[in-house]
Design a protein around this motif. Structure first.
Motif, PDB file in Angstrom:
ATOM      1  N   SER A 395       8.482   5.007  -2.527  1.00 60.86           N
ATOM      2  CA  SER A 395       9.299   5.170  -2.001  1.00 60.86           C
ATOM      3  C   SER A 395      10.604   4.692  -2.301  1.00 60.86           C
ATOM      4  O   SER A 395      10.327   3.288  -2.780  1.00 60.86           O
ATOM      5  N   ARG A 396      12.086   4.913  -2.580  1.00 61.58           N
ATOM      6  CA  ARG A 396      13.099   4.011  -3.339  1.00 61.58           C
ATOM      7  C   ARG A 396      13.458   3.209  -2.247  1.00 61.58           C
ATOM      8  O   ARG A 396      14.296   1.662  -2.700  1.00 61.58           O
ATOM      9  N   LYS A 397      13.950   3.460  -0.735  1.00 54.34           N
ATOM     10  CA  LYS A 397      14.399   2.586  -0.065  1.00 54.34           C
ATOM     11  C   LYS A 397      13.536   1.516   0.509  1.00 54.34           C
ATOM     12  O   LYS A 397      13.344   0.192   0.181  1.00 54.34           O
ATOM     13  N   ASP A 398      11.777   1.295   0.766  1.00 52.27           N
ATOM     14  CA  ASP A 398      10.727   0.209   1.464  1.00 52.27           C
ATOM     15  C   ASP A 398       9.800   0.271   0.594  1.00 52.27           C
ATOM     16  O   ASP A 398       8.633   0.098   0.759  1.00 52.27           O
ATOM     17  N   HIS A 399      10.311   0.838  -0.705  1.00 49.87           N
ATOM     18  CA  HIS A 399       8.862   0.267  -1.851  1.00 49.87           C
ATOM     19  C   HIS A 399       8.302  -1.260  -1.583  1.00 49.87           C
ATOM     20  O   HIS A 399       9.287  -2.079  -2.136  1.00 49.87           O
ATOM     21  N   ARG A 400       7.152  -1.466  -1.321  1.00 46.61           N
ATOM     22  CA  ARG A 400       7.183  -3.079  -1.030  1.00 46.61           C
ATOM     23  C   ARG A 400       5.773  -3.376  -2.447  1.00 46.61           C
ATOM     24  O   ARG A 400       5.306  -3.751  -3.798  1.00 46.61           O
ATOM     25  N   GLU A 401       4.428  -2.760  -1.870  1.00 44.37           N
ATOM     26  CA  GLU A 401       3.606  -2.632  -2.923  1.00 44.37           C
ATOM     27  C   GLU A 401       2.319  -1.550  -2.363  1.00 44.37           C
ATOM     28  O   GLU A 401       2.289  -1.405  -0.671  1.00 44.37           O
ATOM     29  N   LYS A 402       1.404  -0.733  -2.974  1.00 46.98           N
ATOM     30  CA  LYS A 402       1.184   0.410  -2.524  1.00 46.98           C
ATOM     31  C   LYS A 402      -0.619   0.448  -3.319  1.00 46.98           C
ATOM     32  O   LYS A 402      -0.102   0.384  -4.425  1.00 46.98           O
ATOM     33  N   GLY A 403      -1.557   1.582  -2.436  1.00 51.02           N
ATOM     34  CA  GLY A 403      -3.032   0.903  -3.628  1.00 51.02           C
ATOM     35  C   GLY A 403      -3.257   1.041  -2.689  1.00 51.02           C
ATOM     36  O   GLY A 403      -3.609   0.814  -1.272  1.00 51.02           O
ATOM     37  N   ASP A 404      -4.906   1.155  -3.386  1.00 53.35           N
ATOM     38  CA  ASP A 404      -6.525   0.313  -2.113  1.00 53.35           C
ATOM     39  C   ASP A 404      -7.091   0.443  -3.380  1.00 53.35           C
ATOM     40  O   ASP A 404      -6.648  -0.348  -4.563  1.00 53.35           O
ATOM     41  N   GLU A 405      -8.333  -0.215  -2.890  1.00 59.88           N
ATOM     42  CA  GLU A 405      -9.065  -0.824  -3.989  1.00 59.88           C
ATOM     43  C   GLU A 405      -9.775  -0.256  -4.975  1.00 59.88           C
ATOM     44  O   GLU A 405     -10.420  -0.818  -5.644  1.00 59.88           O
TER      45      GLU A 405
END
Length: 435
Positions: A395-405
């Protein structure tokens, strides 16, 4: 006389080569051998000059008397440049002229010049001279973190000075006069830092930093493309943090990687210069990089993105440990590398290209509106189509960290700004597409 002299010095030279340096009696033999060889060299030089002088005198006796030179010849002799013995001494040159001469010297020549006298030793150790050499050879692989670790190492050594483990021998006093490169001037090369003689540069100078880098005495932080390149496809088109040491015999580096998951720390030898770079951002590997470029990303832009496999060491805990070490101070500086190595393994930088969204008509560039959408498609085209590693969205606005194990976690994004950065990544493009 010369054959007798060579026969007498041959046993000393043989002992010098085969004697182990760690055994004290043999060490004395090595130093005596150095003295014998140096004396033999001086005797040979004086005997050669004496023989040349006798030949010159004999030639003068048989030469006929010289006729008077014409006026033109006398004028030409008067206008001839002065002999080398009448030339201006180096230290009598003006300050700017002497500095200009020293600027033209290579690092090895500058180090050898420092062995001439005390005045030149101090002048050859000036930071301005060695800054050029550090930038010229090491500027591409050294960053602010490397300089910070060098200063921290100096502070730790000043707080806890090492006790000399041996006394200076005769060989140290003869180091500057010895002509062979494998002994050389100890200003450039020395066995131990505690035994550095008076010709060595002060430890808090840029010259000492260059010497530590050149001799492989300082492990500096940097990043390595395609770590563990020998057969490990899992790190293709990635760049991971490591500590490196230079090997001047092979003109390569030894990289020491922090622990990766449950695997211990690993070293890789023979790392070429083209695979090493200084960290492009000041964000430590254990911190999430602030993605300030997401609003300006368009399809076709090249980028790097942080990626880590799992969250065994969350960013918050890593930051807390580093703060605690900073508060404890220099007495616990030995823990610093252990903690940072334990944290740095989690994150690496991976190369990709911004792609088009599935709803976009990529065939018509005028109709593309991907740059106006809140979602950014990130593609890793060295993976085959349909692979789970091929693409992801942020996301352009609220990207922090995304993903899974399972697929790992994607962190901060950094847009590549120069063609040199892009061409460097493209140089490591795999021959076969990865699945």
């Amino acid at each position: 006389m010369l054959p007798l002299l060579l026969i007498s010095t041959l046993p000393a030279f043989t002992l010098l080569l085969v004697a182990p340096a760690s055994y004290r009696p043999w060490k004395l033999v090595r130093e005596l051998g150095l003295v014998a060889l140096l004396l033999a060299r001086e005797l040979l030089r004086h005997s050669a000059s004496a023989a040349a002088g006798r030949k010159e005198q004999a030639g003068r006796k048989v030469m006929p008397p010289c006729k008077a030179k014409p006026a033109a010849a006398r004028e030409q002799q008067q206008q001839a440049p002065p002999a080398l013995d009448d030339a201006l001494p180096l230290l009598d040159l003006p300050e700017l002229a002497l500095d200009r001469v020293l600027e033209e010297l290579s690092p090895a020549s500058l180090a050898a010049m420092a062995c001439v006298c005390a005045g030149l030793r101090d002048r050859c150790a000036m930071d301005g001279l060695w800054d050029r050499h550090v930038r010229g050879k090491w500027g591409r692989v050294l960053g602010a973190a490397a300089r910070g670790e060098w200063e921290a190492d100096l502070a730790a050594r000043a707080a806890h000075p090492a006790r000399p483990n041996r006394r200076s021998g005769w060989a140290d006093s003869l180091a500057c006069a010895w002509p062979f490169s494998w002994i050389g001037c100890r200003w450039v090369r020395d066995d131990t830092a505690a035994a550095r003689p008076a010709t060595a540069p002060p430890v808090d100078t840029v010259a000492a930093w260059y010497r530590a880098l050149e001799c492989g005495e300082f492990w500096f932080p940097a990043q390595v493309y395609n770590r563990e390149q020998d057969g490990h496809v899992g790190f293709l088109l990635s760049c991971y943090d490591a500590h490196l040491r230079y090997d001047r015999r092979t003109d390569t580096f030894t990289a020491r990687y922090p622990p990766h998951g449950r695997k211990p720390a690993k070293e890789e030898e023979g790392v070429q210069w083209c695979r090493v770079r200084a960290a492009p951002v000041s964000t430590p590997a254990q911190d999430l990089h602030a993605s300030g470029c997401l609003d300006g990303l368009h399809p076709g832009d090249h980028f790097e993105i942080q990626w880590r496999k799992n969250k065994d060491f969350p960013y918050g805990i890593g930051f807390l440990l580093l703060v605690v070490l900073a508060v404890l101070g220099a007495e616990f500086s030995w823990c610093w590398h252990l903690v940072t190595d334990a944290l740095c393994w989690i994150t690496g930088w991976w190369y990709g290209v911004v792609g088009h969204l599935e709803s976009c008509n990529a065939n018509n560039g005028h109709l593309c509106r991907c740059h106006e959408d809140d979602t950014v498609m990130l593609e890793f085209k060295h993976y085959a189509a349909g692979s789970r590693w091929r693409q992801t969205t942020v996301s352009r606005k609220d990207h922090r960290e995304k993903g899974d194990e399972t697929d790992g976690f994607y962190g901060g994004v950094r847009k590549l700004q120069t063609k040199d950065e892009i061409s460097t990544w493209r140089r490591f493009w795999p021959v076969d597409v990865l699945s």
